[in-house]
Write an enzyme that holds these catalytic residues in place. Structure first.
Site, PDB file in Angstrom:
ATOM      1  CG  ASP A  66      -2.481   1.254   1.179  1.00  0.00           C
ATOM      2  OD1 ASP A  66      -2.195   1.762  -0.119  1.00  0.00           O
ATOM      3  OD2 ASP A  66      -3.536   1.136   1.579  1.00  0.00           O
ATOM      4  CG  HIS A 126      -7.243   2.347   4.484  1.00  0.00           C
ATOM      5  ND1 HIS A 126      -6.874   1.059   2.849  1.00  0.00           N
ATOM      6  CD2 HIS A 126      -5.609   2.275   4.448  1.00  0.00           C
ATOM      7  CE1 HIS A 126      -6.006   1.026   2.360  1.00  0.00           C
ATOM      8  NE2 HIS A 126      -5.466   1.625   4.333  1.00  0.00           N
ATOM      9  CG  HIS A 286       0.425   5.352  11.127  1.00  0.00           C
ATOM     10  ND1 HIS A 286       0.173   3.893  12.474  1.00  0.00           N
ATOM     11  CD2 HIS A 286      -0.550   4.570  10.398  1.00  0.00           C
ATOM     12  CE1 HIS A 286      -0.153   2.989  12.250  1.00  0.00           C
ATOM     13  NE2 HIS A 286      -1.128   3.360  10.484  1.00  0.00           N
TER      14      HIS A 286
END
Length: 365
Positions: A66, A126, A286
């Site tokens: 990704d 996601h 993150h």
């Protein structure tokens, strides 16, 4: 001699031993001069929540398929007082899928592979999430970003869809890139060219996801306020030499303000990384980081949420998804504590807090 492997955690933090073992094993690869495991470190094909510094060689398999995956925060032009939950939830639920919003005119002139997947979120971790401002810790920084306390924002976490997968598989097949690509090789140049295209694809993808969602709910603005890429290889000159930063689920510390995402039922944080951070491979966490793999969540939580009404209220009340298993996969128990992740980095003097954001509605279709 100072160890080239660093793990950021306090005594109260939990990082599984297997993830640290993975990090240390990866750090043994030729040319890796520094490796860091961030507070959200967890096991993956290669450890997630990690960053590496290399010289004269890169390892595409570390960041995986990704390429360009990241997060972007958009303004919506919607006042929080006018964001009526039931009305907005209904509009998004009835949408059925982002592909139902036509973007053919916007991508007509785009010269990239896998165009048909542009403007879609993808699977796994996601998501797209409407958020409200919870608390502001640094008024000046908050205003500098261009944010307002009474506004609704949209956070989009997505990547390069099938494009990145194609690139890594092609590079493995042609160049056995899991053994590394020397920076003076043709294979290195070929990969980085495709890598950069994939990063740009992912950036455009997030913008188109935002466009589709805001079109659905009647958003009046889609300005991108913040963005960070957390799956990439970046060239950087530091201390008189060229190095390459590999980030696998790690955000850059050298692009200004960024968002660190919480779970789908907890806060996200806007932070300002401190300058320097060489010892941390110029990287910060993150997000919260998973505690459990996705396939394991339903088994672990089914007995906890046996009652359907409780399950829907606790887990699915603000989440729009097609696969019912996602309800378990996105449960707060499946993730680490975002507060602990942030606290560990504050205590390490890696970041300063700017603001926190509460989730309103999460879209994963």
């Amino acid at each position: 001699m100072e160890s080239k492997v660093k793990v950021v955690k306090s005594e109260k933090s939990w990082i599984e031993t297997a993830a640290i073992d993975q990090l240390e094993k990866t750090a043994e690869l030729e040319g890796i001069i520094k490796a860091v495991g961030l507070p959200d470190l967890h096991v993956g094909k290669t450890p997630v929540g990690a960053a590496y510094m290399t010289k004269d060689i890169i390892y595409p398999h570390i960041i995986g398929s990704d390429i360009g995956c990241g997060m972007a925060l958009f303004s919506t032009g919607i006042n929080r007082g006018k964001f009526k939950f039931d009305k907005m939830f209904g509009k998004l639920f009835r949408l059925g899928g982002l592909e139902n919003i036509d973007i053919s005119e916007k991508i007509a002139d785009i010269d990239l592979p896998f165009k048909e997947s542009l403007g879609t979120i993808g699977s796994g971790n996601h998501f797209a999430e409407f958020q409200e401002v919870s608390e502001v810790f640094d008024e000046k920084a908050f205003e500098e970003i261009g944010m307002e306390k009474g506004s609704v924002y949209l956070l989009v976490h997505s990547g390069s869809r099938g494009y990145g997968e194609y690139i890594i598989q092609d590079c493995i097949r042609k160049h056995s890139c899991q053994k590394g690509l020397k920076t003076d090789s043709t294979a290195f140049n070929e990969y980085l060219e495709e890598h950069q295209k994939s990063v740009e694809y992912a950036r455009l993808n997030r913008e188109l996801v935002a466009h589709r969602l805001l079109d659905t709910v009647g958003g009046k603005d889609d300005k991108k306020l913040l963005e960070s890429v957390h799956n990439s290889i970046t060239k950087k000159e530091t201390e008189g030499e060229i190095i390459y930063i590999h980030r696998k689920g790690a955000a850059p510390s050298d692009v200004g303000y960024i968002v660190i995402a919480g779970t789908r039922s907890t806060k996200s944080y806007i932070i300002k990384p401190e300058e320097g951070l060489y010892d941390y491979c110029y990287s910060v966490s993150h997000g919260a980081g998973r505690r459990w793999p996705r396939f394991d969540c339903k088994k672990r939580l089914q007995h906890v949420y046996e009652d359907k009404i409780l399950r829907e209220r606790k887990l699915a009340g603000t989440l729009i998804c097609k696969d019912k298993n996602v309800v378990y996969e996105e449960a707060p128990e499946a993730y680490k504590s975002i507060e602990k992740v942030v606290e560990d980095m504050v205590n390490e003097k890696m970041i300063k807090l700017v603001a926190s954001l509460n989730p309103l509605i999460t879209y994963k279709v």
